[in-house]
Design a protein around this motif. Structure first.
Motif, mmCIF file in Angstrom:
data_model
loop_
_atom_site.group_PDB
_atom_site.id
_atom_site.type_symbol
_atom_site.label_atom_id
_atom_site.label_comp_id
_atom_site.label_asym_id
_atom_site.label_seq_id
_atom_site.Cartn_x
_atom_site.Cartn_y
_atom_site.Cartn_z
ATOM 1 N N TYR A 25 0.844 -1.192 0.000
ATOM 2 C CA TYR A 25 0.000 0.000 0.000
ATOM 3 C C TYR A 25 0.883 1.247 0.000
ATOM 4 C CZ TYR A 25 0.841 -0.457 5.052
ATOM 5 O OH TYR A 25 1.427 -0.598 6.279
ATOM 6 N N GLY A 26 0.264 2.399 -0.250
ATOM 7 C CA GLY A 26 0.997 3.637 -0.483
ATOM 8 C C GLY A 26 2.010 4.014 0.575
ATOM 9 N N TYR A 27 1.610 4.031 1.839
ATOM 10 C CA TYR A 27 2.527 4.439 2.899
ATOM 11 C C TYR A 27 3.734 3.504 2.968
ATOM 12 C CZ TYR A 27 4.415 5.633 7.454
ATOM 13 O OH TYR A 27 5.272 6.001 8.470
ATOM 14 N N GLU A 28 3.489 2.225 2.775
ATOM 15 C CA GLU A 28 4.576 1.246 2.811
ATOM 16 C C GLU A 28 5.560 1.488 1.650
ATOM 17 O OE1 GLU A 28 4.195 -3.144 4.414
ATOM 18 O OE2 GLU A 28 3.599 -3.044 2.311
ATOM 19 N N ILE A 29 5.044 1.899 0.505
ATOM 20 C CA ILE A 29 5.906 2.226 -0.640
ATOM 21 C C ILE A 29 6.779 3.426 -0.309
ATOM 22 C CG2 ILE A 29 5.921 3.064 -3.031
ATOM 23 C CD1 ILE A 29 3.297 1.393 -3.409
ATOM 24 N N VAL A 30 6.185 4.454 0.301
ATOM 25 C CA VAL A 30 6.944 5.642 0.700
ATOM 26 C C VAL A 30 8.069 5.246 1.645
ATOM 27 C CG1 VAL A 30 6.843 7.840 1.954
ATOM 28 C CG2 VAL A 30 5.019 7.239 0.352
ATOM 29 N N GLU A 31 7.774 4.423 2.625
ATOM 30 C CA GLU A 31 8.787 3.997 3.592
ATOM 31 C C GLU A 31 9.898 3.195 2.922
ATOM 32 O OE1 GLU A 31 9.091 4.919 6.953
ATOM 33 O OE2 GLU A 31 7.654 6.339 6.089
#
Length: 108
Positions: A25-31
């Motif tokens: 998911y998006g936040y995990e990609i950012v991290e």
């Protein structure tokens, strides 16, 4: 710091690679991006890219239950996305080799 103009040409392929390796998911990609050295990446940068990839049919998304909060939209790569990613790998490799050839001449 990685210049934003340089990043624009490759970030879609990098994000596709992350999604290919792990439905996420998006936040995990950012991290993942930040942990890999893309320190200036934010959700405000990544989410529009995810929308673009989705509109191009390169990724698909589905909402799933989360153990610690509301549902999250998880992304996974489509067959069209895998084809695009294979092409990205080849193009990036050729570009990287060409750049290294030029830069090595200037360092001698």
């Amino acid at each position: 710091m990685i210049e934003s103009q340089m990043l624009k040409g490759v970030i879609e392929g990098v994000i596709l690679h992350i999604i290919k390796n792990n439905e996420t998911y998006g936040y995990e990609i950012v991290e993942e991006l930040k942990n890999s050295g893309f320190y200036t990446m934010t959700e405000g940068t990544v989410y529009p890219i995810l929308q673009r990839l989705s509109k191009k049919g390169l990724i698909l998304g589905a909402y799933k239950k989360s153990n610690i909060g509301p549902k999250r939209k998880y992304y996974y790569i489509s067959p069209k996305g895998r084809e695009y990613l294979d092409s990205f790998y080849e193009s990036f490799s050729e570009m990287s080799e060409a750049i290294n050839n030029v830069l090595e001449k200037g360092r001698r």
